[in-house]
Design an enzyme around this catalytic site. Structure first.
Site, PDB file in Angstrom:
ATOM      1  N   GLU A 270      12.182  -9.737   2.591  1.00 25.99           N
ATOM      2  CA  GLU A 270      11.462  -8.537   3.027  1.00 25.99           C
ATOM      3  C   GLU A 270      12.325  -7.316   2.719  1.00 25.99           C
ATOM      4  O   GLU A 270      13.524  -7.304   3.025  1.00 25.99           O
ATOM      5  CB  GLU A 270      11.183  -8.606   4.532  1.00 25.99           C
TER       6      GLU A 270
ATOM      7  N   PRO B  67       0.788  -1.228   0.000  1.00 23.35           N
ATOM      8  CA  PRO B  67       0.000   0.000   0.000  1.00 23.35           C
ATOM      9  C   PRO B  67       0.820   1.278   0.000  1.00 23.35           C
ATOM     10  O   PRO B  67       1.829   1.385   0.695  1.00 23.35           O
ATOM     11  CB  PRO B  67      -0.818  -0.110   1.297  1.00 23.35           C
ATOM     12  N   ASN B  68       0.350   2.211  -0.807  1.00 19.48           N
ATOM     13  CA  ASN B  68       0.862   3.581  -0.913  1.00 19.48           C
ATOM     14  C   ASN B  68       2.174   3.690  -1.686  1.00 19.48           C
ATOM     15  O   ASN B  68       2.629   4.801  -1.965  1.00 19.48           O
ATOM     16  CB  ASN B  68       1.010   4.237   0.476  1.00 19.48           C
TER      17      ASN B  68
ATOM     18  N   TYR C 144      11.175   9.058   1.543  1.00 19.80           N
ATOM     19  CA  TYR C 144      11.197   7.975   0.558  1.00 19.80           C
ATOM     20  C   TYR C 144      11.931   8.319  -0.741  1.00 19.80           C
ATOM     21  O   TYR C 144      12.010   7.475  -1.640  1.00 19.80           O
ATOM     22  CB  TYR C 144       9.750   7.548   0.242  1.00 19.80           C
TER      23      TYR C 144
ATOM     24  N   ARG D 284      12.975   4.425  12.817  1.00 20.94           N
ATOM     25  CA  ARG D 284      11.724   5.176  12.768  1.00 20.94           C
ATOM     26  C   ARG D 284      10.839   4.842  13.989  1.00 20.94           C
ATOM     27  O   ARG D 284      11.337   4.377  14.995  1.00 20.94           O
ATOM     28  CB  ARG D 284      11.026   4.881  11.436  1.00 20.94           C
TER      29      ARG D 284
ATOM     30  N   HIS E   2      12.530  -2.876   2.587  1.00 20.60           N
ATOM     31  CA  HIS E   2      11.993  -1.534   2.852  1.00 20.60           C
ATOM     32  C   HIS E   2      12.954  -0.487   2.337  1.00 20.60           C
ATOM     33  O   HIS E   2      14.175  -0.649   2.452  1.00 20.60           O
ATOM     34  CB  HIS E   2      11.784  -1.312   4.359  1.00 20.60           C
TER      35      HIS E   2
ATOM     36  N   ASN F 260       8.050  -5.713  -0.633  1.00 22.72           N
ATOM     37  CA  ASN F 260       7.911  -4.516   0.197  1.00 22.72           C
ATOM     38  C   ASN F 260       6.428  -4.404   0.513  1.00 22.72           C
ATOM     39  O   ASN F 260       5.646  -3.879  -0.279  1.00 22.72           O
ATOM     40  CB  ASN F 260       8.416  -3.257  -0.512  1.00 22.72           C
TER      41      ASN F 260
ATOM     42  N   ALA G 198       3.067  -0.827   5.003  1.00 19.77           N
ATOM     43  CA  ALA G 198       2.592  -0.861   6.392  1.00 19.77           C
ATOM     44  C   ALA G 198       2.009  -2.225   6.786  1.00 19.77           C
ATOM     45  O   ALA G 198       1.955  -2.554   7.976  1.00 19.77           O
ATOM     46  CB  ALA G 198       1.553   0.238   6.609  1.00 19.77           C
TER      47      ALA G 198
ATOM     48  N   ARG H  64       5.303  12.246  -2.981  1.00 20.05           N
ATOM     49  CA  ARG H  64       5.071  12.818  -1.644  1.00 20.05           C
ATOM     50  C   ARG H  64       6.179  12.349  -0.698  1.00 20.05           C
ATOM     51  O   ARG H  64       6.836  11.363  -0.959  1.00 20.05           O
ATOM     52  CB  ARG H  64       3.724  12.345  -1.052  1.00 20.05           C
TER      53      ARG H  64
HETATM   54  O1  CA2 Z   1      10.323   1.989   3.957  1.00 24.35           O
HETATM   55  C1  CA2 Z   1       9.505   1.279   3.360  1.00 24.35           C
HETATM   56  O2  CA2 Z   1       9.710   0.798   2.245  1.00 24.35           O
HETATM   57  C2  CA2 Z   1       8.129   1.032   4.000  1.00 24.35           C
HETATM   58  O3  CA2 Z   1       7.701  -0.273   3.636  1.00 24.35           O
HETATM   59  C3  CA2 Z   1       7.190   2.072   3.423  1.00 24.35           C
HETATM   60  C4  CA2 Z   1       5.797   2.026   4.050  1.00 24.35           C
HETATM   61  C5  CA2 Z   1       5.886   2.062   5.566  1.00 24.35           C
HETATM   62  O4  CA2 Z   1       4.599   1.923   6.130  1.00 24.35           O
HETATM   63  C6  CA2 Z   1       6.790   0.973   6.103  1.00 24.35           C
HETATM   64  O5  CA2 Z   1       6.867   1.096   7.517  1.00 24.35           O
HETATM   65  C7  CA2 Z   1       8.185   1.097   5.511  1.00 24.35           C
HETATM   66  C8  CA2 Z   1       4.982   3.208   3.590  1.00 24.35           C
HETATM   67  C9  CA2 Z   1       4.892   3.356   2.119  1.00 24.35           C
HETATM   68  C10 CA2 Z   1       4.306   4.708   1.841  1.00 24.35           C
HETATM   69  O6  CA2 Z   1       4.843   5.176   0.651  1.00 24.35           O
HETATM   70  C11 CA2 Z   1       4.669   6.467   0.377  1.00 24.35           C
HETATM   71  C12 CA2 Z   1       5.398   6.963  -0.673  1.00 24.35           C
HETATM   72  C13 CA2 Z   1       5.298   8.280  -0.983  1.00 24.35           C
HETATM   73  C14 CA2 Z   1       4.439   9.108  -0.291  1.00 24.35           C
HETATM   74  C15 CA2 Z   1       3.693   8.606   0.748  1.00 24.35           C
HETATM   75  C16 CA2 Z   1       3.799   7.272   1.087  1.00 24.35           C
END
Ligand code: CA2
Length: 147
Positions: A98, A10-11, A23, A107, A100, A74, A77, A18
């Site tokens: 896994e 997700p996301n 990221y 974090r 990230h 990946n 969340a 963003r």
């Molecule tokens: O660091 C990572 O790759 C995560 O998997 C990213 C997840 C986060 O919940 C994990 O704890 C770590 C979040 C992905 C959200 O991606 C976005 C990208 C751009 C803007 C907003 C969110």
């Protein structure tokens, strides 16, 4: 030919648009191109998928059993919440790394726990987009060791 599925949760479709301070500026499309470029000379087939839906990710893991030798996941969340994804990896029995982008251990506390890590071959985090390339090399090395 060895086949590896990159599965994104997700996301992650928002990457590069963003929160670049967390990221980076690289989009998921850029990352896919990086992975394909890295895989091409190795004669490895790449699948690259993203979903914001837990069930779709589970379906992709189930389907990977017949189509892929390894998974780079990946799970976003869902990493920190999804027993269902963990069970899918166990039942599909496809070696999974896994991954990230961020260093989840630097974090918030809730990102320190992973259900995926229990059933993964290993975990890569904190190297941004380059982590995808590292994960490809890591899963290929793991599969080669297994024979
Ligand atoms: O660091 C990572 O790759 C995560 O998997 C990213 C997840 C986060 O919940 C994990 O704890 C770590 C979040 C992905 C959200 O991606 C976005 C990208 C751009 C803007 C907003 C969110």
């Amino acid at each position: 030919m060895t086949a590896i599925l990159f599965l994104n949760g997700p996301n992650l479709n928002l990457l590069g648009t963003r929160q670049p301070e967390v990221y980076g500026h690289t989009t998921l499309g850029d990352i896919e191109q990086m992975c394909r470029a890295h895989a091409a000379p190795k004669d490895v087939r790449i699948g690259f998928e993203q979903s914001n839906h837990e069930g779709a990710l589970i379906d992709a893991i189930h389907a990977a059993r017949d189509q892929y030798d390894g998974i780079v996941l990946n799970a976003g969340a869902y990493t920190h919440s999804s027993v269902a994804l963990m069970d899918a990896i166990t039942s599909a029995a496809v070696p999974t790394i896994e991954l990230h982008l961020s260093n989840v251990h630097a974090r918030e506390e809730f990102r320190h726990h992973s259900y995926i890590a229990r059933v993964a071959v290993g975990v890569i985090c904190g190297f941004g987009a380059h982590g995808y390339v590292l994960a490809l090399d890591a899963i290929l090395a793991h599969l080669a060791r297994r024979g």
